[in-house]
Design a protein around this motif. Structure first.
Motif, PDB file in Angstrom:
ATOM      1  N   GLU A 314      38.015  37.659  21.074  1.00 34.45           N
ATOM      2  CA  GLU A 314      37.065  38.035  22.128  1.00 34.45           C
ATOM      3  C   GLU A 314      37.356  37.280  23.417  1.00 34.45           C
ATOM      4  O   GLU A 314      37.358  37.850  24.509  1.00 34.45           O
ATOM      5  CB  GLU A 314      35.638  37.757  21.658  1.00 34.45           C
ATOM      6  CG  GLU A 314      34.573  38.128  22.683  1.00 34.45           C
ATOM      7  CD  GLU A 314      33.166  37.832  22.193  1.00 34.45           C
ATOM      8  OE1 GLU A 314      32.225  38.013  22.987  1.00 34.45           O
ATOM      9  OE2 GLU A 314      33.016  37.407  21.032  1.00 34.45           O
ATOM     10  N   ASP A 315      37.600  35.941  23.301  1.00 34.26           N
ATOM     11  CA  ASP A 315      37.882  35.133  24.487  1.00 34.26           C
ATOM     12  C   ASP A 315      39.257  35.436  25.075  1.00 34.26           C
ATOM     13  O   ASP A 315      39.476  35.258  26.275  1.00 34.26           O
ATOM     14  CB  ASP A 315      37.792  33.640  24.135  1.00 34.26           C
ATOM     15  CG  ASP A 315      36.360  33.197  23.892  1.00 34.26           C
ATOM     16  OD1 ASP A 315      35.439  33.912  24.326  1.00 34.26           O
ATOM     17  OD2 ASP A 315      36.163  32.146  23.261  1.00 34.26           O
ATOM     18  N   HIS A 316      40.175  35.893  24.218  1.00 30.07           N
ATOM     19  CA  HIS A 316      41.540  36.181  24.666  1.00 30.07           C
ATOM     20  C   HIS A 316      41.541  37.207  25.798  1.00 30.07           C
ATOM     21  O   HIS A 316      42.332  37.120  26.739  1.00 30.07           O
ATOM     22  CB  HIS A 316      42.360  36.702  23.481  1.00 30.07           C
ATOM     23  CG  HIS A 316      43.829  36.775  23.730  1.00 30.07           C
ATOM     24  ND1 HIS A 316      44.397  37.734  24.540  1.00 30.07           N
ATOM     25  CD2 HIS A 316      44.859  36.006  23.283  1.00 30.07           C
ATOM     26  CE1 HIS A 316      45.709  37.560  24.570  1.00 30.07           C
ATOM     27  NE2 HIS A 316      46.015  36.526  23.819  1.00 30.07           N
ATOM     28  N   LYS A 317      40.620  38.191  25.728  1.00 32.16           N
ATOM     29  CA  LYS A 317      40.573  39.256  26.731  1.00 32.16           C
ATOM     30  C   LYS A 317      40.137  38.733  28.098  1.00 32.16           C
ATOM     31  O   LYS A 317      40.441  39.329  29.124  1.00 32.16           O
ATOM     32  CB  LYS A 317      39.619  40.357  26.264  1.00 32.16           C
ATOM     33  CG  LYS A 317      40.028  40.999  24.943  1.00 32.16           C
ATOM     34  CD  LYS A 317      38.954  41.965  24.466  1.00 32.16           C
ATOM     35  CE  LYS A 317      39.311  42.550  23.104  1.00 32.16           C
ATOM     36  NZ  LYS A 317      38.237  43.444  22.583  1.00 32.16           N
ATOM     37  N   LYS A 318      39.384  37.624  28.122  1.00 28.36           N
ATOM     38  CA  LYS A 318      38.832  37.103  29.379  1.00 28.36           C
ATOM     39  C   LYS A 318      39.528  35.834  29.840  1.00 28.36           C
ATOM     40  O   LYS A 318      39.091  35.211  30.810  1.00 28.36           O
ATOM     41  CB  LYS A 318      37.335  36.831  29.195  1.00 28.36           C
ATOM     42  CG  LYS A 318      36.524  38.051  28.765  1.00 28.36           C
ATOM     43  CD  LYS A 318      35.066  37.695  28.483  1.00 28.36           C
ATOM     44  CE  LYS A 318      34.918  36.929  27.187  1.00 28.36           C
ATOM     45  NZ  LYS A 318      33.515  36.672  26.825  1.00 28.36           N
ATOM     46  N   LEU A 319      40.591  35.450  29.144  1.00 27.23           N
ATOM     47  CA  LEU A 319      41.191  34.137  29.323  1.00 27.23           C
ATOM     48  C   LEU A 319      41.610  33.841  30.757  1.00 27.23           C
ATOM     49  O   LEU A 319      41.451  32.720  31.245  1.00 27.23           O
ATOM     50  CB  LEU A 319      42.387  34.004  28.382  1.00 27.23           C
ATOM     51  CG  LEU A 319      42.910  32.602  28.122  1.00 27.23           C
ATOM     52  CD1 LEU A 319      41.819  31.724  27.510  1.00 27.23           C
ATOM     53  CD2 LEU A 319      44.113  32.652  27.187  1.00 27.23           C
ATOM     54  N   PHE A 320      42.150  34.853  31.446  1.00 30.68           N
ATOM     55  CA  PHE A 320      42.667  34.636  32.800  1.00 30.68           C
ATOM     56  C   PHE A 320      41.671  35.064  33.878  1.00 30.68           C
ATOM     57  O   PHE A 320      42.024  35.102  35.053  1.00 30.68           O
ATOM     58  CB  PHE A 320      43.990  35.376  32.985  1.00 30.68           C
ATOM     59  CG  PHE A 320      45.107  34.829  32.134  1.00 30.68           C
ATOM     60  CD1 PHE A 320      45.775  33.669  32.504  1.00 30.68           C
ATOM     61  CD2 PHE A 320      45.476  35.450  30.948  1.00 30.68           C
ATOM     62  CE1 PHE A 320      46.799  33.153  31.725  1.00 30.68           C
ATOM     63  CE2 PHE A 320      46.489  34.945  30.153  1.00 30.68           C
ATOM     64  CZ  PHE A 320      47.153  33.792  30.539  1.00 30.68           C
TER      65      PHE A 320
END
Length: 379
Positions: A314-320
């Motif tokens: 889930e966090d991977h999608k918002k990481l940047f």
């Protein structure tokens, strides 16, 4: 050649249904059923492009079948041609109100039936293509809107940062002056040397931000040894006791060609990635930071891996995303904190040089950040 289009024939007179199916089979994939109930049952699995529907049938009649198809909303742009012996205007209007696309009277000419089938299948194909194009355009608009919002956030941050860092210059000059005096008095002190290096780096960062705000950053393009940048950042982090004593650093650096860029851009990027890797291992029992560099066919690759907590899907999608962080903004003691700007900055900088920054991570398995840059050395 048989078309990919599928047609469902619905008529309780098996001879009529068979005759219509026989006209269609050489050109299309066709099935015949003999009641409204059978039609409604087979529709979800067969998903025809066109339904040829009788009006008067035992049980559910054609009008009711058509009405249920349209009310379900599950069949897209499926076309319905009603074939009926009832040819009055009233009956045709009733069919159009139920949702048919066209009407054909019995008895009919085979050529007229096939012509109508061809026209409405062509119409459905166009409508399907328009729907797909519209969906793609909507996705592109959403993506572009998100990109513009992110760009505006970073632009606003840059404008505010320029004002803030300008006010940091005076106290930083005082710190740098004192550390340089101390370095003269104690030339062998590694702690003072690290402090002086950090102060110089802060000065360079401030200069770069202010210069960039005046759109003059191209004046500072130089040949950079990216391996040297990595080594300097690692040495700088060794002034941190947690990094120095609790993290094992493994480096496998192959010779790299000089890279044309602004030095502080890459010192900040490497520093951000090293900091993130170290902080990701704050609660880990095994703390190993692995750094490698390669010159490959596509250009330069630098990877920084940790054995930390990893990043959830889930966090991977918002990481940047700017201002997104898995770490709290403030915390007690030496618990790592974050503003959510480090990785966003890294991505923006690396992409501005025609490169990419990739991440491979799983929860509780650690993370690997990879920078890929094209070779851009001037001939």
């Amino acid at each position: 050649m048989i078309s990919k289009n599928k047609i469902l024939v619905v008529d309780d007179a098996k001879s009529v249904a068979g005759h219509i199916k026989g006209l269609l089979i050489p050109r299309y994939t066709a099935k015949a059923v003999y009641s409204g109930e059978e039609a409604l049952e087979i529709l979800p699995s067969f998903m025809p492009d066109l339904v040829l529907l009788d009006t008067v049938m035992t049980g559910i009649d054609g009008y009711e079948v058509c009405k249920r198809i349209r009310e379900s909303g599950s069949f897209g742009f499926m076309k319905i041609i009603m074939i009926s012996s009832r040819k009055t205007l009233e009956e045709r209007l009733r069919g159009y109100e139920a949702g048919i696309d066209d009407h054909l009277g019995k008895p009919f000419e085979a050529e007229e039936l096939l012509a109508k089938v061809k026209v409405f299948l062509r119409l459905k194909t166009v409508e399907d293509q328009l729907h797909e194009l519209n969906a793609k355009l909507n996705d592109q608009v959403k993506l572009r809107t998100a990109q513009l919002l992110d760009a505006e956030k970073m632009a606003a941050l840059g404008r505010h940062a320029a004002g803030i860092v300008h006010n940091l210059n005076n106290p930083l000059q005082a710190i740098l002056g004192v550390t340089q005096v101390l370095a003269v008095k104690h030339p062998r002190s590694k702690d003072i040397l690290s402090l002086e290096t950090a102060a110089i780096q802060m000065r360079d960062i401030i200069t770069t931000i202010l210069t960039a705000s005046r759109k003059q950053s191209h004046e500072h393009m130089v040949d950079i040894d990216l391996n040297q940048v990595v080594c300097e950042q690692v040495e700088l982090f060794k002034s941190n006791q947690f990094f120095k004593h609790k993290i094992q650093v493994d480096m496998d650096l192959e010779p790299l060609p000089p890279f044309q860029g602004i030095y502080v851009h890459f010192s900040q990027c490497m520093g951000n990635l090293l900091k993130n890797g170290a902080e990701a291992m704050y609660a880990s029992t095994t703390r190993r930071l692995s750094i490698s560099s390669r010159q490959e066919s596509h250009g330069i690759t630098i990877s920084i891996s940790d054995t930390g907590t990893g990043i959830s899907e889930e966090d991977h999608k918002k990481l940047f995303d700017p201002f997104f962080s898995t770490k709290p903004l403030v915390a007690e003691g030496d618990t790592p904190t974050g503003t959510g700007l480090g990785l966003a900055y890294c991505k923006e900088i690396i992409e501005s040089y025609g490169g990419r920054i990739l991440v491979d991570s799983k929860s509780d398995k650690g993370s690997r950040f990879t920078i890929r840059l094209p070779v851009n050395t001037k001939a």
